[in-house]
Design a protein around this motif. Structure first.
Motif, PDB file in Angstrom:
ATOM      1  N   LEU A 109      30.365  21.481  76.082  1.00  0.00           N
ATOM      2  CA  LEU A 109      29.843  21.224  74.692  1.00  0.00           C
ATOM      3  C   LEU A 109      31.434  21.077  73.980  1.00  0.00           C
ATOM      4  N   PRO A 110      31.282  20.482  72.695  1.00  0.00           N
ATOM      5  CA  PRO A 110      32.621  20.450  71.835  1.00  0.00           C
ATOM      6  C   PRO A 110      33.012  21.682  71.735  1.00  0.00           C
ATOM      7  N   GLN A 111      34.575  21.885  71.521  1.00  0.00           N
ATOM      8  CA  GLN A 111      35.014  23.143  71.086  1.00  0.00           C
ATOM      9  C   GLN A 111      35.310  23.187  69.566  1.00  0.00           C
ATOM     10  N   PRO A 112      35.504  24.458  69.128  1.00  0.00           N
ATOM     11  CA  PRO A 112      35.799  24.566  67.570  1.00  0.00           C
ATOM     12  C   PRO A 112      37.269  24.392  67.543  1.00  0.00           C
ATOM     13  N   LYS A 113      38.008  23.747  66.311  1.00  0.00           N
ATOM     14  CA  LYS A 113      39.078  23.895  66.160  1.00  0.00           C
ATOM     15  C   LYS A 113      39.601  25.333  65.723  1.00  0.00           C
ATOM     16  N   VAL A 114      40.559  25.998  66.400  1.00  0.00           N
ATOM     17  CA  VAL A 114      41.012  27.328  66.046  1.00  0.00           C
ATOM     18  C   VAL A 114      42.686  27.104  65.465  1.00  0.00           C
ATOM     19  N   HIS A 115      42.858  28.012  64.521  1.00  0.00           N
ATOM     20  CA  HIS A 115      44.213  28.283  64.171  1.00  0.00           C
ATOM     21  C   HIS A 115      44.825  29.479  63.991  1.00  0.00           C
ATOM     22  N   PRO A 116      45.295  29.617  65.239  1.00  0.00           N
ATOM     23  CA  PRO A 116      46.221  30.947  65.603  1.00  0.00           C
ATOM     24  C   PRO A 116      47.544  31.144  64.814  1.00  0.00           C
ATOM     25  N   ILE A 117      48.190  32.296  65.096  1.00  0.00           N
ATOM     26  CA  ILE A 117      49.498  32.321  64.390  1.00  0.00           C
ATOM     27  C   ILE A 117      50.323  31.637  65.239  1.00  0.00           C
ATOM     28  N   ASP A 118      51.787  31.497  64.686  1.00  0.00           N
ATOM     29  CA  ASP A 118      52.790  30.736  65.212  1.00  0.00           C
ATOM     30  C   ASP A 118      53.558  31.908  66.034  1.00  0.00           C
ATOM     31  N   GLU A 119      53.568  31.894  67.317  1.00  0.00           N
ATOM     32  CA  GLU A 119      54.290  33.129  68.151  1.00  0.00           C
ATOM     33  C   GLU A 119      55.722  32.945  67.807  1.00  0.00           C
ATOM     34  N   GLN A 120      56.306  32.225  67.451  1.00  0.00           N
ATOM     35  CA  GLN A 120      57.628  32.137  67.307  1.00  0.00           C
ATOM     36  C   GLN A 120      58.230  33.227  66.044  1.00  0.00           C
ATOM     37  N   TYR A 121      57.343  33.615  65.302  1.00  0.00           N
ATOM     38  CA  TYR A 121      57.789  34.432  64.042  1.00  0.00           C
ATOM     39  C   TYR A 121      57.010  35.853  64.394  1.00  0.00           C
ATOM     40  N   LEU A 122      57.076  36.187  65.697  1.00  0.00           N
ATOM     41  CA  LEU A 122      56.472  37.683  65.783  1.00  0.00           C
ATOM     42  C   LEU A 122      57.411  38.811  65.292  1.00  0.00           C
TER      43      LEU A 122
END
Length: 255
Positions: A109-122
């Motif tokens: 099935l098509p997958q959703p577009k997901v917007h996680p955080i950017d790990e470089q700014y933890l």
């Protein structure tokens, strides 16, 4: 006090099918508006409940062909709040959503577009918040022409203290009115460093759904809906401020 709440109480078995209908009704409306369904999600028990709602067969097999289905190819998923931890960390809302929902979507099935955080700014919650806000600006339009992002749906939980997203009772972040995404370095609930959508952004959504499950939520919900003190809690502020845009559902008993 305030408006009568749109409160729906279900048995454990009925939460998922009713949540499915609610979410897919919002999907239908969003696709009519602009052919994309932009959703912001919180963590906690919500991803598991949402997965059960969306990935299970419709509750009425006889109407299977006519029932709406998730069109994940049109979904864009954002996080209503996130912890400043790696994306595979046990405390990460993204990791939770991935394990409970995303990894269970059939690969054909098509997958959703997901917007996680950017790990470089933890290590820098403020920079992480700034970067996530820039992401929202890029998706929802230039900031000089759009005052607030308009999510089609925000699904939230309710903490036992009445917090939602990473907006906690009596915290100064509740008074922020300009930023879209806020940082918090002193969360009363660990981990301490987090980012969260601001209250104005939450209130601006087209639809807002609280999903609260368990006997333990009965007391705080009663307080939110029936007392002035509860109305000042973060969940109460959302419930009062969003008006008819909000729907509350859970498997707690009616009171």
């Amino acid at each position: 006090m305030g408006r009568p709440p749109n409160l729906y109480a279900f048995s454990d078995a009925d939460v998922a099918p009713n949540l499915r209908k609610y979410v897919l009704d919002q999907q239908t409306e969003a696709l009519k508006r602009h052919n994309v369904f932009r959703v912001a999600l919180s963590g906690g028990s919500l991803p598991k409940t949402l997965a059960k709602a969306l990935l299970s067969p419709p509750s009425s097999p006889s109407s299977d062909d006519n029932d709406p289905k998730p069109d994940f190819s049109k979904w864009e998923i954002f996080y209503a709040d996130e912890r400043c931890v790696p994306l595979d960390h046990a405390d990460s809302n993204h990791a939770l959503l991935r394990s409970e929902l995303l990894d269970k979507i059939p690969p054909n099935l098509p997958q959703p577009k997901v917007h996680p955080i950017d790990e470089q700014y933890l290590d820098d919650p403020q920079e992480m918040a700034d970067q996530y806000e820039k992401l929202l600006v890029s998706v929802f339009a230039a900031r000089d022409s759009v005052k607030l992002p308009l999510f089609d749906l925000i699904l939230l939980g309710c903490g036992p203290d009445g917090h939602t997203c990473s907006l906690f009772p009596d915290h100064p972040l509740l008074r922020e009115t300009d930023a879209w995404v806020l940082s918090i370095a002193d969360s009363p609930k660990p981990p301490a460093k987090r980012i969260t959508l601001s209250l104005p952004v939450v209130l601006h959504a087209a639809k807002i759904g609280f999903v609260a499950t368990g006997e333990g939520k009965k007391g705080i919900l009663k307080k939110i809906f029936e007392t002035e003190e509860g109305g000042r809690l973060p969940c109460g502020l959302v419930n009062e401020g969003a008006g008819e845009k909000i729907g509350d559902a859970g498997s707690y008993p009616r009171y």
